[in-house]
Design a protein around this motif. Structure first.
Motif, short mmCIF file in Angstrom:
data_model
loop_
_atom_site.label_atom_id
_atom_site.label_comp_id
_atom_site.label_asym_id
_atom_site.label_seq_id
_atom_site.Cartn_x
_atom_site.Cartn_y
_atom_site.Cartn_z
N MET A 212 0.89 -1.20 0.13
CA MET A 212 -0.07 0.11 -0.07
C MET A 212 0.82 1.28 0.10
SD MET A 212 -3.28 1.04 2.39
CE MET A 212 -2.59 1.49 3.96
N LEU A 213 1.95 1.25 0.90
CA LEU A 213 2.93 2.43 0.71
C LEU A 213 3.56 2.59 -0.55
CD1 LEU A 213 4.29 4.77 2.12
CD2 LEU A 213 6.02 3.04 3.26
N ALA A 214 4.06 1.45 -1.22
CA ALA A 214 4.50 1.56 -2.39
C ALA A 214 3.77 2.14 -3.42
CB ALA A 214 5.00 0.18 -2.84
N ALA A 215 2.40 1.53 -3.48
CA ALA A 215 1.38 2.20 -4.42
C ALA A 215 0.97 3.65 -4.21
CB ALA A 215 0.00 1.43 -4.30
N ALA A 216 1.16 4.04 -3.17
CA ALA A 216 0.73 5.57 -2.73
C ALA A 216 1.87 6.32 -3.22
CB ALA A 216 0.71 5.57 -0.98
N GLU A 217 3.12 5.67 -3.15
CA GLU A 217 4.27 6.82 -3.53
C GLU A 217 4.41 6.62 -5.19
OE1 GLU A 217 7.56 5.74 -0.09
OE2 GLU A 217 7.35 4.11 -1.69
N GLU A 218 4.11 5.38 -5.64
CA GLU A 218 3.92 5.58 -7.28
C GLU A 218 2.86 6.41 -7.85
OE1 GLU A 218 3.86 2.16 -11.10
OE2 GLU A 218 4.44 1.58 -8.92
N LEU A 219 1.60 6.45 -7.34
CA LEU A 219 0.37 7.35 -7.46
C LEU A 219 0.58 8.56 -7.19
CD1 LEU A 219 -2.06 4.53 -6.31
CD2 LEU A 219 -1.63 5.24 -8.81
N THR A 220 1.52 9.08 -6.34
CA THR A 220 1.34 10.51 -5.96
C THR A 220 2.07 11.28 -7.20
OG1 THR A 220 1.55 9.92 -3.85
CG2 THR A 220 2.56 12.13 -4.36
N THR A 221 1.65 12.39 -7.56
CA THR A 221 2.04 13.32 -8.59
C THR A 221 2.03 14.62 -7.96
OG1 THR A 221 -0.05 13.58 -9.78
CG2 THR A 221 1.52 11.60 -10.17
N ASP A 222 2.08 15.65 -8.87
CA ASP A 222 1.85 17.07 -8.57
C ASP A 222 0.47 17.29 -8.23
OD1 ASP A 222 4.50 17.62 -8.89
OD2 ASP A 222 4.35 18.25 -10.66
N ASP A 223 -0.32 16.31 -8.68
CA ASP A 223 -1.75 16.66 -8.71
C ASP A 223 -2.56 15.77 -8.03
OD1 ASP A 223 -1.78 18.89 -10.46
OD2 ASP A 223 -1.66 17.74 -12.25
N VAL A 224 -2.05 14.52 -7.59
CA VAL A 224 -2.62 13.45 -6.86
C VAL A 224 -1.85 13.12 -5.57
CG1 VAL A 224 -3.49 10.92 -7.13
CG2 VAL A 224 -3.90 12.71 -9.01
N PHE A 225 -2.72 12.82 -4.64
CA PHE A 225 -2.04 12.01 -3.17
C PHE A 225 -2.20 10.78 -3.38
CE2 PHE A 225 -2.98 16.71 -2.04
CZ PHE A 225 -1.46 17.05 -1.56
N GLY B 32 -10.93 13.50 -7.82
CA GLY B 32 -9.85 12.69 -8.44
C GLY B 32 -8.45 12.81 -7.88
N ARG B 33 -8.36 13.51 -6.78
CA ARG B 33 -6.94 14.02 -6.44
C ARG B 33 -6.43 13.27 -5.18
NH1 ARG B 33 -6.06 19.63 -5.28
NH2 ARG B 33 -4.07 18.87 -5.51
N VAL B 34 -7.28 12.13 -4.73
CA VAL B 34 -6.62 11.00 -3.81
C VAL B 34 -6.88 9.80 -4.38
CG1 VAL B 34 -6.95 10.15 -1.39
CG2 VAL B 34 -7.01 12.72 -1.88
N ALA B 35 -5.78 8.67 -4.36
CA ALA B 35 -5.91 7.55 -4.99
C ALA B 35 -6.74 6.49 -3.84
CB ALA B 35 -4.74 7.06 -5.53
N ILE B 36 -6.03 6.70 -2.64
CA ILE B 36 -6.63 5.69 -1.32
C ILE B 36 -6.89 6.56 -0.28
CG2 ILE B 36 -6.00 3.85 -0.16
CD1 ILE B 36 -3.41 3.45 -2.24
N LEU B 37 -8.23 6.48 0.01
CA LEU B 37 -8.85 7.47 1.21
C LEU B 37 -9.38 6.58 2.06
CD1 LEU B 37 -9.44 10.07 2.19
CD2 LEU B 37 -11.63 10.00 0.97
N HIS B 38 -8.99 6.68 3.43
CA HIS B 38 -9.90 6.21 4.48
C HIS B 38 -11.05 7.18 4.75
CE1 HIS B 38 -8.33 2.71 6.75
NE2 HIS B 38 -6.99 3.23 6.33
N HIS B 39 -12.08 6.52 4.70
CA HIS B 39 -13.27 7.24 5.23
C HIS B 39 -14.42 6.37 5.74
CE1 HIS B 39 -15.44 11.42 4.83
NE2 HIS B 39 -13.99 11.83 4.74
#
Length: 435
Positions: free
Chosen positions: A191-204, A280-287
């Motif tokens: 999950m951490l690796a995916a979050a790092e790969e998916l993070t861009t200037d526009d997306v967390f 569309g600016r967060v890929a994985i969100l706890h809610h």
């Protein structure tokens, strides 16, 4: 908080919460009209107050429908005055109401707070009421685990009605484009690796609540449960955050919050985080599940679904908490209050409400058709609810969480290691228990 707001009730068995699968009645007017109606009881009269936290922008309208059915089917001469409290400050609001000596007769209370009110003596012990022979069939339709939650400190403090699941929302489009849709939740590391790969200037890549004001512990709990820990020990006498697995889980949460993949700590509140996901600016969100309503009514420009946190070394749980309908000890119209609670908790009423606000019920007799037209909630019910583990309903559980949370938030800012954070949280929890 949907403390209420979708669950094992007492922080019990790993990987199974008693699976209170909910199911609602027909949401249409025709379905409601066709439901068997109890015989009217005109001997009931007077006014009762009912207070509840909102689970929807239409909370008042939904409860007015329940009240109208109550007057038509059960007690035409009882006036029910409905009001709402504000989730972020509901403990203070309810405390003030109880202290006034004239609180609303009926209250919707979540497992996070009702034990403290029961200990204070401001709730009516409903043991005799819920064991009335004529209500035996209805009682039997409510899951045993839910009664275990409501029966604390030698009494029964309410009728269990609803549960809330705290889930993860994922942007399937982003994950699929990155080739991570089938692997992001294999482990904490993935999950951490995916979050790092998916993070861009526009997306967390990842986001979760971090402040006590947003009840951020709901997004922290599954990782601690998956590590075999809990806020309190099994006998509720001391801190239960023990063992290397718990320390490692806390370190993972620190790592993901300091990896540059999340919004800055404190920069967005609960609603702000969800709005970012919907944009569309967060890929994985706890809610939490009530937001499924918004996504269904206002579809975002991407595919999405719900999921659980990845498995940990000792479990694969989902966090959930429950709500009960209680009677104030100060109520002067307990007979009408009890009849209203039975009506609200009945299959047609609680089932319809659960579908309207995307919560789960704890009845076992209305499971089959629940959320038939809502795939995301069907997933919650069939895949997440059976994994739910709840909090420990100790009278001081909220105080313990509030005392420990500044340590957790400081750790998420990168100021403490996992070991230091757990030690600090335990010191705070033990301090609360010691008085």
């Amino acid at each position: 908080m949907t403390d209420p707001t979708p669950e094992v009730a007492s922080g019990g068995a790993d990987d199974s919460s008693g699976g209170a699968s909910p199911e609602p009645a027909d949401d249409s007017e025709e379905g409601t009209a066709d439901a068997p109606a109890p015989a009217p009881t005109p001997e009931l009269s007077g006014t009762i107050g009912f207070i509840k936290g909102p689970h929807s922008a239409m909370e008042v309208e939904f409860n007015e429908q329940i009240i109208a059915d109550f007057n038509a089917q059960v007690a035409p001469d009882v006036n029910v005055e409905f009001s709402t409290y504000d989730w972020p400050v509901h403990v203070a609001e309810l405390t003030t109401l109880f202290a006034s000596g004239s609180p609303p007769d009926v209250q919707y209370l979540v497992d996070l707070i009702y034990p403290a009110f029961a200990e204070q003596g401001v709730l009516h012990d409903m043991t005799d009421l819920v064991n009335e022979p004529e209500w035996a069939d209805e009682r039997a339709d409510i899951s045993p685990f839910a009664w275990d939650l409501a029966e604390q400190q030698g009494g029964t403090w309410g009728v269990p009605v609803l549960g809330a699941v705290y889930n993860i929302f994922i942007n399937e489009t982003l994950l699929e484009e990155a080739g991570l849709l089938d692997s992001w939740d294999d482990s904490y590391e993935s999950m951490l690796a995916a979050a790092e790969e998916l993070t861009t200037d526009d997306v967390f890549g990842f986001a979760a609540r971090t402040s006590a004001a947003d009840f951020a512990w709901w997004d922290w709990y599954p990782y601690i449960h998956n590590a075999g820990g809990d806020v309190l020990s099994d006998d509720w006498t001391e801190c239960g955050l023990v063992g290397q697995d718990v320390v490692d889980a806390m370190q993972f949460l620190i790592d993901i919050h300091t990896a540059g993949v999340t919004p800055a700590i404190g920069s967005l509140d609960n609603q702000g985080l969800f709005d970012l996901f919907a944009a569309g600016r967060v890929a994985i969100l706890h809610h939490e599940t009530p937001n499924i309503v918004s996504l269904n009514e206002n579809p975002p420009g991407f595919e999405w679904t719900v999921a659980a946190a990845p498995p940990g070394p000792q479990g694969h749980t989902v966090m959930g908490n429950f709500g009960i309908l209680s009677i104030a000890e100060a109520s002067n119209n307990k007979d009408a209050a009890w009849e209203f609670i039975k009506h609200w908790a009945s299959a047609p009423q609680v089932g319809r409400f659960a579908e309207q606000v995307n919560l789960q019920v704890v009845r076992t007799d209305i499971i089959g058709d629940l959320f038939a037209e809502n795939p995301a909630m069907k997933t919650v019910q069939s895949e997440l609810v059976p994994r739910v583990q709840g909090l420990q309903p100790h009278p001081q559980i909220l105080e313990a969480l509030q005392a420990a949370w500044p340590v957790a938030e400081d750790a998420f800012r990168g100021n403490l290691t996992g070991e230091e954070a757990i030690a600090g949280m335990c010191a705070a929890i033990d301090g609360v228990l010691a008085g």
